[in-house]
Design an enzyme around this catalytic site. Structure first.
Site, PDB file in Angstrom:
ATOM      1  N   GLN A 194      73.085  20.819  -8.198  1.00  9.00           N
ATOM      2  CA  GLN A 194      73.104  19.987  -6.992  1.00  9.00           C
ATOM      3  C   GLN A 194      73.571  18.576  -7.342  1.00  9.00           C
ATOM      4  O   GLN A 194      73.789  17.754  -6.468  1.00  9.00           O
ATOM      5  CB  GLN A 194      71.690  19.892  -6.400  1.00  9.00           C
ATOM      6  N   VAL A 247      75.837  15.427  -8.646  1.00  7.23           N
ATOM      7  CA  VAL A 247      77.238  15.049  -8.473  1.00  7.23           C
ATOM      8  C   VAL A 247      77.695  14.189  -9.644  1.00  7.23           C
ATOM      9  O   VAL A 247      78.783  13.627  -9.629  1.00  7.23           O
ATOM     10  CB  VAL A 247      77.433  14.289  -7.130  1.00  7.23           C
ATOM     11  N   HIS A 280      77.172  20.106  -4.459  1.00  6.47           N
ATOM     12  CA  HIS A 280      77.216  18.907  -3.618  1.00  6.47           C
ATOM     13  C   HIS A 280      78.397  17.994  -3.932  1.00  6.47           C
ATOM     14  O   HIS A 280      78.379  16.818  -3.588  1.00  6.47           O
ATOM     15  CB  HIS A 280      75.880  18.145  -3.726  1.00  6.47           C
ATOM     16  N   GLY A 316      64.513  20.742 -12.842  1.00 10.05           N
ATOM     17  CA  GLY A 316      64.583  19.359 -12.351  1.00 10.05           C
ATOM     18  C   GLY A 316      64.989  19.213 -10.906  1.00 10.05           C
ATOM     19  O   GLY A 316      65.729  18.303 -10.561  1.00 10.05           O
ATOM     20  N   THR A 317      64.488  20.107 -10.060  1.00  4.17           N
ATOM     21  CA  THR A 317      64.757  19.938  -8.626  1.00  4.17           C
ATOM     22  C   THR A 317      63.453  20.022  -7.843  1.00  4.17           C
ATOM     23  O   THR A 317      62.587  20.821  -8.179  1.00  4.17           O
ATOM     24  CB  THR A 317      65.775  20.974  -8.092  1.00  4.17           C
ATOM     25  N   ALA A 361      62.867  18.248 -18.989  1.00  7.82           N
ATOM     26  CA  ALA A 361      63.947  19.196 -19.305  1.00  7.82           C
ATOM     27  C   ALA A 361      64.539  18.943 -20.690  1.00  7.82           C
ATOM     28  O   ALA A 361      64.897  19.885 -21.396  1.00  7.82           O
ATOM     29  CB  ALA A 361      65.041  19.098 -18.241  1.00  7.82           C
TER      30      ALA A 361
HETATM   31  P1  OAD Z   1      64.850  15.228  -6.242  1.00  7.63           P
HETATM   32  O1  OAD Z   1      64.872  13.762  -6.494  1.00  7.63           O
HETATM   33  O2  OAD Z   1      64.460  15.694  -4.893  1.00  7.63           O
HETATM   34  O3  OAD Z   1      63.902  15.934  -7.292  1.00  7.63           O
HETATM   35  C1  OAD Z   1      63.963  15.644  -8.651  1.00  7.63           C
HETATM   36  C2  OAD Z   1      63.006  16.551  -9.372  1.00  7.63           C
HETATM   37  O4  OAD Z   1      63.157  16.353 -10.770  1.00  7.63           O
HETATM   38  C3  OAD Z   1      61.529  16.292  -9.058  1.00  7.63           C
HETATM   39  O5  OAD Z   1      60.885  17.518  -8.734  1.00  7.63           O
HETATM   40  C4  OAD Z   1      60.974  15.714 -10.361  1.00  7.63           C
HETATM   41  O6  OAD Z   1      59.622  16.086 -10.601  1.00  7.63           O
HETATM   42  C5  OAD Z   1      61.885  16.363 -11.373  1.00  7.63           C
HETATM   43  N1  OAD Z   1      62.010  15.635 -12.654  1.00  7.63           N
HETATM   44  C6  OAD Z   1      61.889  14.306 -12.901  1.00  7.63           C
HETATM   45  N2  OAD Z   1      62.079  14.046 -14.198  1.00  7.63           N
HETATM   46  C7  OAD Z   1      62.338  15.227 -14.807  1.00  7.63           C
HETATM   47  C8  OAD Z   1      62.632  15.621 -16.145  1.00  7.63           C
HETATM   48  N3  OAD Z   1      62.698  14.726 -17.140  1.00  7.63           N
HETATM   49  N4  OAD Z   1      62.841  16.941 -16.410  1.00  7.63           N
HETATM   50  C9  OAD Z   1      62.768  17.864 -15.409  1.00  7.63           C
HETATM   51  N5  OAD Z   1      62.511  17.544 -14.130  1.00  7.63           N
HETATM   52  C10 OAD Z   1      62.295  16.251 -13.827  1.00  7.63           C
HETATM   53  O7  OAD Z   1      66.313  15.771  -6.660  1.00  7.63           O
HETATM   54  P2  OAD Z   1      67.030  17.122  -6.229  1.00  7.63           P
HETATM   55  O8  OAD Z   1      66.061  18.241  -6.096  1.00  7.63           O
HETATM   56  O9  OAD Z   1      68.186  17.294  -7.123  1.00  7.63           O
HETATM   57  O10 OAD Z   1      71.713  15.791  -2.173  1.00  7.63           O
HETATM   58  O11 OAD Z   1      67.553  16.737  -4.792  1.00  7.63           O
HETATM   59  C11 OAD Z   1      68.352  17.636  -4.078  1.00  7.63           C
HETATM   60  C12 OAD Z   1      69.389  16.917  -3.281  1.00  7.63           C
HETATM   61  O12 OAD Z   1      68.773  15.919  -2.469  1.00  7.63           O
HETATM   62  C13 OAD Z   1      70.392  16.120  -4.094  1.00  7.63           C
HETATM   63  O13 OAD Z   1      71.454  16.923  -4.563  1.00  7.63           O
HETATM   64  C14 OAD Z   1      70.887  15.114  -3.110  1.00  7.63           C
HETATM   65  C15 OAD Z   1      69.562  14.697  -2.521  1.00  7.63           C
HETATM   66  O14 OAD Z   1      69.615  14.144  -1.261  1.00  7.63           O
HETATM   67  C16 OAD Z   1      72.698  15.149  -1.547  1.00  7.63           C
HETATM   68  O15 OAD Z   1      72.927  13.971  -1.730  1.00  7.63           O
HETATM   69  C17 OAD Z   1      73.486  16.011  -0.612  1.00  7.63           C
END
Ligand code: OAD
Length: 254
Positions: free
Chosen positions: A113, A115, A131, A200-201, A244
């Protein structure tokens, strides 16, 4: 590090279980989100005070409507993110995925997801960028037929010298469709994989998050790697609670 050691026994058990599944997996799918780039120094969107969506409204910065309302503001925010990403490096998690793919050609489909292009910079082949790509631009409108990225005027954002069409970042904004080619490939990997790593999502954004549900429905094992609970935990066969950049190298090491 601490999380992993603190939860010691159960985490180690989970890691060993995931390693065993991996060893018997011909088709591996990996779905990554902003958390995989957190340890490179790229802010996430939703967790904590430094996260982008705790400072800005997604509808202002990540929608066509927001861009049309204030193109200069949105353009500047993307330029800031581009500079930030140009200054960071892929971390051990990106590198571990690229290295595993290199050692096991044709077995991994990497769906992101993100970019930020860090998977490509780590050397991962064929990344499915759901994305879009932050470092690229595209035209806002269909254009005049003479629109050329070599012939632009202005800066925030640059415009077509002939018709004034605006350049915009080549990312998918809220309310926009994903590339059908990329999405079909991601769906097909989710349908056919035996194991999916969800790294990490938060699992808050669809249709991307639905890929984990799809993989599970089609019989794949699902391993979640995240230091925090996520909305996809319920489909996880194993939850590895930790960063991660530590857990992926541990899982994917030969
Ligand atoms: P989020 O910011 O929603 O989630 C990030 C996740 O990473 C959280 O669950 C954290 O707990 C986790 N995290 C933080 N540090 C970490 C680490 N060191 N190792 C593993 N995990 C860790 O980001 P996304 O799920 O990617 O879309 O968000 C999805 C979409 O929402 C993005 O692609 C973007 C955003 O709006 C668009 O812009 C279209």
């Amino acid at each position: 590090m601490t999380e992993f050691l603190e939860t010691g026994e159960s985490s180690l058990k989970g890691l060993n279980q995931a390693r065993q599944w991996l060893a018997h997996t011909e088709r591996l799918a990996v779905l990554t989100g902003a958390g995989i780039s957190a340890e490179s120094g790229v802010p996430t969107f939703r967790d904590g005070g430094t996260a982008f969506w705790s400072q800005f409204k997604p509808e202002d910065m990540a929608s066509e409507k927001g861009f049309r309302r204030d193109p200069a503001l949105v353009w500047r925010w993307y330029q800031y993110r581009r500079e930030l990403i140009a200054a960071v490096q892929p971390n051990a998690a990106h590198l571990a995925l690229a290295s595993w793919a290199g050692q096991h050609p044709g077995r991994m489909t990497l769906i992101t997801q993100n970019v930020d292009g860090l998977h490509e910079r780590a050397g991962s082949p064929g990344v499915l960028n759901l994305h879009g790509e932050l470092m690229k631009n595209r035209w806002l409108e269909r254009g005049c037929g003479r629109c050329s990225m070599e012939e632009v005027v202005g800066a925030e954002p640059p415009r077509c010298a002939h018709c004034g069409n605006l350049l915009r970042p080549a990312v998918v904004w809220f309310g926009e469709a994903l590339s059908p080619v990329v999405w079909n490939a991601a769906e097909s990997a989710a349908n056919t994989c035996e194991l999916m790593l969800v790294v990490g999502t938060s699992g808050a954004v669809y249709p991307a998050a639905g890929l984990a549900l799809r993989a599970k429905r089609n019989g794949a094992k699902v391993v979640i790697i995240n230091p925090q609970p996520s909305e996809l935990d319920e489909v996880g066969d194993v939850l590895l609670r930790g960063p991660a950049a530590m857990l992926l190298p541990a899982l994917l090491a030969a």
